[in-house]
Design a protein around this motif. Structure first.
Motif, PDB file in Angstrom:
ATOM      1  N   TYR A  48     -40.450  11.375  91.108  1.00  5.47           N
ATOM      2  CA  TYR A  48     -39.357  11.685  91.618  1.00  5.47           C
ATOM      3  C   TYR A  48     -38.543  11.884  90.267  1.00  5.47           C
ATOM      4  CZ  TYR A  48     -38.377   6.977  90.702  1.00  5.47           C
ATOM      5  OH  TYR A  48     -38.018   5.862  89.928  1.00  5.47           O
ATOM      6  N   ARG A  49     -37.476  12.919  90.337  1.00  6.01           N
ATOM      7  CA  ARG A  49     -35.842  12.740  90.142  1.00  6.01           C
ATOM      8  C   ARG A  49     -35.085  11.650  89.700  1.00  6.01           C
ATOM      9  NH1 ARG A  49     -35.427  18.996  90.906  1.00  6.01           N
ATOM     10  NH2 ARG A  49     -37.138  19.895  89.470  1.00  6.01           N
ATOM     11  N   ASP A  50     -34.842  10.739  88.318  1.00  8.85           N
ATOM     12  CA  ASP A  50     -34.241   9.270  89.459  1.00  8.85           C
ATOM     13  C   ASP A  50     -32.392   9.341  89.281  1.00  8.85           C
ATOM     14  OD1 ASP A  50     -33.380  10.318  86.336  1.00  8.85           O
ATOM     15  OD2 ASP A  50     -33.899   8.284  86.197  1.00  8.85           O
ATOM     16  N   ASP A  51     -32.079  11.231  89.163  1.00  9.06           N
ATOM     17  CA  ASP A  51     -30.941  11.863  89.349  1.00  9.06           C
ATOM     18  C   ASP A  51     -30.523  12.292  90.438  1.00  9.06           C
ATOM     19  OD1 ASP A  51     -31.630  13.983  88.606  1.00  9.06           O
ATOM     20  OD2 ASP A  51     -30.669  14.998  87.765  1.00  9.06           O
ATOM     21  N   GLU A  52     -32.071  11.860  91.412  1.00  9.65           N
ATOM     22  CA  GLU A  52     -31.805  12.422  92.971  1.00  9.65           C
ATOM     23  C   GLU A  52     -32.062  11.104  93.871  1.00  9.65           C
ATOM     24  OE1 GLU A  52     -34.132  16.300  93.566  1.00  9.65           O
ATOM     25  OE2 GLU A  52     -32.995  17.036  92.218  1.00  9.65           O
ATOM     26  N   VAL A  53     -32.615  10.558  93.219  1.00  5.90           N
ATOM     27  CA  VAL A  53     -32.971   9.087  93.612  1.00  5.90           C
ATOM     28  C   VAL A  53     -31.588   7.925  94.253  1.00  5.90           C
ATOM     29  CG1 VAL A  53     -34.460   6.573  94.618  1.00  5.90           C
ATOM     30  CG2 VAL A  53     -34.619   9.709  93.836  1.00  5.90           C
ATOM     31  N   VAL A  54     -31.089   7.842  95.210  1.00 10.17           N
ATOM     32  CA  VAL A  54     -29.316   7.667  95.344  1.00 10.17           C
ATOM     33  C   VAL A  54     -30.321   6.192  96.254  1.00 10.17           C
ATOM     34  CG1 VAL A  54     -28.295   9.513  94.846  1.00 10.17           C
ATOM     35  CG2 VAL A  54     -28.684   8.341  96.864  1.00 10.17           C
ATOM     36  N   GLU A  55     -28.650   5.215  96.283  1.00  8.54           N
ATOM     37  CA  GLU A  55     -28.780   3.953  96.665  1.00  8.54           C
ATOM     38  C   GLU A  55     -29.250   4.590  98.156  1.00  8.54           C
ATOM     39  OE1 GLU A  55     -26.008   0.152  97.849  1.00  8.54           O
ATOM     40  OE2 GLU A  55     -25.890   1.508  95.668  1.00  8.54           O
ATOM     41  N   GLY A  56     -29.846   3.517  98.983  1.00  6.94           N
ATOM     42  CA  GLY A  56     -30.619   3.570 100.066  1.00  6.94           C
ATOM     43  C   GLY A  56     -31.649   5.076 100.598  1.00  6.94           C
ATOM     44  N   HIS A  57     -31.774   5.604  99.093  1.00 12.13           N
ATOM     45  CA  HIS A  57     -33.202   6.566  99.505  1.00 12.13           C
ATOM     46  C   HIS A  57     -34.242   5.759  99.836  1.00 12.13           C
ATOM     47  CE1 HIS A  57     -36.119   9.741  97.815  1.00 12.13           C
ATOM     48  NE2 HIS A  57     -35.232  10.346  98.509  1.00 12.13           N
ATOM     49  N   PRO A  58     -35.012   6.218 101.029  1.00 11.48           N
ATOM     50  CA  PRO A  58     -36.573   5.887 100.663  1.00 11.48           C
ATOM     51  C   PRO A  58     -37.054   5.274  99.813  1.00 11.48           C
ATOM     52  CG  PRO A  58     -36.335   7.538 102.279  1.00 11.48           C
ATOM     53  CD  PRO A  58     -35.269   7.442 101.044  1.00 11.48           C
ATOM     54  N   LEU A  59     -37.399   5.920  98.980  1.00 15.33           N
ATOM     55  CA  LEU A  59     -37.675   5.811  97.687  1.00 15.33           C
ATOM     56  C   LEU A  59     -37.383   4.539  96.668  1.00 15.33           C
ATOM     57  CD1 LEU A  59     -40.467   6.388  95.792  1.00 15.33           C
ATOM     58  CD2 LEU A  59     -38.999   8.052  94.479  1.00 15.33           C
ATOM     59  N   GLU A  60     -35.562   4.675  97.157  1.00 12.23           N
ATOM     60  CA  GLU A  60     -34.907   3.322  95.775  1.00 12.23           C
ATOM     61  C   GLU A  60     -35.387   1.727  96.861  1.00 12.23           C
ATOM     62  OE1 GLU A  60     -31.864   0.867  95.375  1.00 12.23           O
ATOM     63  OE2 GLU A  60     -32.494   1.762  97.542  1.00 12.23           O
ATOM     64  N   VAL A  61     -35.280   1.824  98.101  1.00  8.82           N
ATOM     65  CA  VAL A  61     -35.639   0.506  99.173  1.00  8.82           C
ATOM     66  C   VAL A  61     -37.277   0.634  98.559  1.00  8.82           C
ATOM     67  CG1 VAL A  61     -35.949   0.394 101.671  1.00  8.82           C
ATOM     68  CG2 VAL A  61     -34.238   1.455 100.412  1.00  8.82           C
ATOM     69  N   LEU A  62     -38.162   1.555  99.112  1.00 10.86           N
ATOM     70  CA  LEU A  62     -39.139   0.817  98.614  1.00 10.86           C
ATOM     71  C   LEU A  62     -39.779   0.392  97.705  1.00 10.86           C
ATOM     72  CD1 LEU A  62     -42.622   1.062  99.373  1.00 10.86           C
ATOM     73  CD2 LEU A  62     -42.703   3.076  98.018  1.00 10.86           C
ATOM     74  N   LEU A  63     -38.973   1.132  96.237  1.00  5.89           N
ATOM     75  CA  LEU A  63     -39.396  -0.109  94.733  1.00  5.89           C
ATOM     76  C   LEU A  63     -38.387  -1.446  94.987  1.00  5.89           C
ATOM     77  CD1 LEU A  63     -38.748   3.262  92.534  1.00  5.89           C
ATOM     78  CD2 LEU A  63     -40.674   2.825  92.762  1.00  5.89           C
ATOM     79  N   GLY A  64     -37.413  -1.043  95.275  1.00  4.54           N
ATOM     80  CA  GLY A  64     -37.239  -2.520  95.712  1.00  4.54           C
ATOM     81  C   GLY A  64     -37.711  -3.634  96.436  1.00  4.54           C
ATOM     82  N   ASP A  65     -38.612  -3.249  97.902  1.00 10.67           N
ATOM     83  CA  ASP A  65     -39.205  -3.819  98.253  1.00 10.67           C
ATOM     84  C   ASP A  65     -40.883  -4.434  97.630  1.00 10.67           C
ATOM     85  OD1 ASP A  65     -37.861  -3.886 100.213  1.00 10.67           O
ATOM     86  OD2 ASP A  65     -38.647  -2.049 101.612  1.00 10.67           O
ATOM     87  N   LEU A  66     -41.056  -3.176  96.723  1.00 11.40           N
ATOM     88  CA  LEU A  66     -41.912  -3.508  95.898  1.00 11.40           C
ATOM     89  C   LEU A  66     -42.069  -5.231  94.855  1.00 11.40           C
ATOM     90  CD1 LEU A  66     -44.016  -0.314  95.059  1.00 11.40           C
ATOM     91  CD2 LEU A  66     -44.610  -2.043  96.576  1.00 11.40           C
TER      92      LEU A  66
END
Length: 93
Positions: A6-24
């Motif tokens: 993914y492009r880290d500048d396109e994954v903002v707070e609350g983005h599903p991927l950001e949530v998944l990474l946080g859960d991991l």
């Protein structure tokens, strides 16, 4: 094993991927991150050379154009070369 790109500048707070990474991280799963940058002009030349099965010296002019048009972004380099082929501007003989 989960592999994501993914492009880290396109994954903002609350983005599903950001949530998944946080859960991991919370679940103490082992998470590795590999950040890549744009290629330099020599690397673009090597990629073009390899893709066309030609000497790096012979594709230097084309590689310079590709580099200027794409700023060395790997995805853009591949897509630009593909578009040249699709438009008949780059052909194999």
């Amino acid at each position: 094993l989960i592999l994501g790109c993914y492009r880290d500048d396109e994954v903002v707070e609350g983005h599903p991927l950001e949530v998944l990474l946080g859960d991991l991280v919370v679940s103490r799963a082992r998470v590795s991150t590999l950040r890549t940058g744009n290629m330099d002009e020599a690397t673009v030349n090597a990629l073009v050379s390899d893709a066309l099965h030609m000497s790096p010296r012979l594709v230097g002019s084309l590689s310079s154009i590709v580099y200027r048009k794409t700023n060395g972004n790997g995805l853009f380099v591949v897509q630009f070369l593909k578009s040249l082929c699709d438009e008949g501007l780059l052909t194999f003989s």
